[in-house]
Scaffold this active site. Structure first.
Site, short mmCIF file in Angstrom:
data_model
loop_
_atom_site.label_atom_id
_atom_site.label_comp_id
_atom_site.label_asym_id
_atom_site.label_seq_id
_atom_site.Cartn_x
_atom_site.Cartn_y
_atom_site.Cartn_z
N CYS A 295 69.47 71.52 -1.97
CA CYS A 295 68.05 71.56 -2.36
C CYS A 295 67.75 72.80 -3.17
O CYS A 295 66.86 72.81 -4.01
CB CYS A 295 67.14 71.61 -1.14
SG CYS A 295 67.27 70.21 -0.06
N ASN B 201 64.40 69.85 -6.93
CA ASN B 201 63.20 69.07 -7.24
C ASN B 201 62.46 69.61 -8.46
O ASN B 201 61.33 69.21 -8.73
CB ASN B 201 62.24 69.05 -6.05
CG ASN B 201 62.92 68.63 -4.76
OD1 ASN B 201 63.04 69.43 -3.84
ND2 ASN B 201 63.41 67.41 -4.71
N HIS C 229 64.73 62.63 0.60
CA HIS C 229 65.38 62.60 -0.72
C HIS C 229 66.79 62.05 -0.51
O HIS C 229 67.40 62.30 0.54
CB HIS C 229 65.52 64.00 -1.33
CG HIS C 229 64.23 64.64 -1.74
ND1 HIS C 229 63.93 65.95 -1.47
CD2 HIS C 229 63.16 64.14 -2.42
CE1 HIS C 229 62.72 66.24 -1.95
NE2 HIS C 229 62.24 65.16 -2.54
N GLU D 156 60.84 63.03 -8.00
CA GLU D 156 61.23 64.24 -7.26
C GLU D 156 62.45 64.91 -7.88
O GLU D 156 63.12 65.73 -7.25
CB GLU D 156 61.45 63.90 -5.78
CG GLU D 156 60.19 63.31 -5.12
CD GLU D 156 59.28 64.32 -4.40
OE1 GLU D 156 59.79 65.30 -3.86
OE2 GLU D 156 58.05 64.10 -4.39
O1 SUG Z 1 59.75 68.83 -0.43
N1 SUG Z 1 60.01 71.23 2.10
C1 SUG Z 1 60.58 70.60 0.94
C2 SUG Z 1 62.07 70.50 1.03
C3 SUG Z 1 62.69 70.03 -0.25
C4 SUG Z 1 64.14 69.74 -0.10
N2 SUG Z 1 64.69 69.33 -1.33
C5 SUG Z 1 65.69 68.45 -1.47
N3 SUG Z 1 66.06 67.64 -0.52
N4 SUG Z 1 66.26 68.38 -2.62
C6 SUG Z 1 59.97 69.22 0.72
O2 SUG Z 1 59.72 68.52 1.73
C7 SUG Z 1 58.22 72.20 3.43
C8 SUG Z 1 57.01 73.07 3.22
C9 SUG Z 1 56.24 73.34 4.49
O3 SUG Z 1 56.22 72.50 5.39
O4 SUG Z 1 55.62 74.42 4.56
C10 SUG Z 1 58.74 71.61 2.14
O5 SUG Z 1 58.01 71.50 1.18
#
Ligand code: SUG
Length: 417
Positions: free
Chosen positions: A348, A101, A231, A163
């Site tokens: 990710c 991201n 995503h 994103e």
């Molecule tokens: O943006 N989790 C991230 C995970 C990102 C995953 N990225 C991809 N799929 N490329 C998000 O949701 C959790 C943070 C928290 O809950 O403390 C978080 O931001």
């Protein structure tokens, strides 16, 4: 173009890694809210994955944790003890570890000016992520500071959520040849936010100087978003000619294949049917949040979270896939459980950049020496565990700041301090 290879830049898990349940629509984040986190173990898991890919003979880079707690956010929102704890947790979030991201990347062979273009993602949908892009951009500007080869844009205006690479796929014969770029966007209106706006994707394609005939825009399946695919990289992954996808990834599945095939006739689809792995199980295990990699031998390997091996249906699918004669010849499980509990699998954690490593600032490229230096700082200075109630503590803030600064120092990247 010669010298161009795919380099995966993994985010080093920051010392403030914690479970605050900040991401609506991200089921792992919501269900681990309030758990104790283990930042040191988390960072070492990430490093072990980088080492394992490097040992396969692949080029590996990394990006550094961003400064946390973020004083600008704390001051900007006047966060005090009366403010919601979620906002304070946002200022402490280590979410920049998920570098898929960080930006959208269009490699040099795809762009009109022959440079590799990078646009940091504005990440406006989630407040804890919306604070990332300027610091990410500062880091990209150093890593890819060679202006003959790279152009770094500003993020897309906040009117349209973006994103980054998590909703972007590239098809090509080889990484160094011209590709077809596929942008997957989501329609608003469901119970969870659709984070990627179609107009953000289209703006990036124009900003990067892509040939419109080599761009495809596809709508995500609203049912997938509803099931927790916040995503697209939670339900599909691409590499070279291959699209590995769940059969319920896109709003119009056959239409999506046809549109990609029109721009890229060599497309090979490996579709996982609902009857083999349900959408829910795919999202729980993150089968598709995998790294689909071309090994030096030319074979393709899928680096999956170890949760896949623990799931009867997912593992049975992987075994039957390997027993067949499809393009994916190896499945490699890795333990990234600390990141997984926040909804971040192997895919990710990495940003793919096709570039000649000689044109990248070497301080961001992993080798044995840097791996050892990073591991040693992490082992000595990353907090062993963080209880969500520790967020806001001055002692912890000091430890987190010092840990990051020590890492910057051993990597000679003090200019990021
Ligand atoms: O943006 N989790 C991230 C995970 C990102 C995953 N990225 C991809 N799929 N490329 C998000 O949701 C959790 C943070 C928290 O809950 O403390 C978080 O931001």
């Amino acid at each position: 173009m010669s010298g161009l290879v795919e380099i995966n830049f993994d985010g080093i898990v920051g010392p403030s890694h914690n479970y605050a349940g900040l991401s609506l629509g991200n089921i792992a984040s919501a269900s681990h809210k309030g758990d104790t986190s283990y930042p040191r173990a988390a960072a070492l898991q990430g490093l072990a994955k980088m080492r394992s890919n490097m040992a396969l003979g692949l080029a590996q880079g990394f990006l550094l944790p961003l400064p946390r707690p973020n004083g600008d956010l704390i001051r900007g929102l006047a966060l005090d003890e009366t403010a919601p704890r979620q906002l304070l947790a946002a200022a402490w979030s280590a979410s920049s570890m998920w570098t898929a991201n960080a930006a959208t990347v269009s490699p040099a062979p795809d762009t009109a000016d022959g440079r590799c273009h990078l646009t940091p993602a504005n990440l406006v949908t989630m407040p804890h992520r919306a604070q990332e892009w300027q610091d990410t951009q500062a880091q990209l500007a150093i890593a890819f500071g060679d202006e003959q080869h790279f152009t770094i844009h500003d993020a897309v205006l906040p009117a349209f959520g973006d994103e980054g690479a998590a909703n972007h796929m590239r098809f090509c014969e080889n990484h160094d040849s011209a590709g077809v770029e596929v942008f997957v966007w989501g329609r608003q209106g469901g119970r969870f936010p659709a984070r990627q706006h179609e107009q953000a994707s289209r703006a990036i394609a124009r900003l990067h100087g892509l040939d419109p005939a080599k761009c495809v825009f596809i709508e995500q399946n609203p049912e997938a978003i509803e099931a927790g695919a916040f995503h697209n990289d939670v339900v599909s992954v691409a590499n070279e000619r291959v699209l590995f996808t769940h059969e319920r990834a896109f709003a119009d599945q056959q239409g999506a294949y046809a549109a990609i095939r029109e721009a890229f006739p060599a497309l090979e689809v490996v579709e996982v049917p609902e009857s083999a792995v349900t959408l829910e199980e795919a999202i729980r295990t993150y089968l598709f949040n995998a790294q689909l990699l071309t090994l030096p031998s030319g074979e393709m390997a899928l680096v999956v979270p170890s949760e896949c091996q623990e799931s009867a249906s997912v593992w049975a699918y992987c075994e039957s896939m390997l027993a067949g004669n499809g393009p994916i010849r190896k499945v490699i499980p890795v333990d990234v459980k600390q990141s997984m509990a926040n909804g971040g699998g192997p895919a990710c954690l990495r940003l793919r950049v096709v570039a000649d490593p000689a044109t990248v600032d070497g301080r961001f490229l992993l080798d044995e020496m840097r791996a050892e230096r990073i591991e040693s700082v992490v082992a000595q200075m990353w907090p062993e565990q963080i209880d969500p109630m520790d967020i806001g503590s001055e002692t912890l803030a000091k430890a987190v700041i010092e840990a990051r600064e020590a890492l910057l120092s051993v990597l000679s990247l003090d200019e990021l301090a």
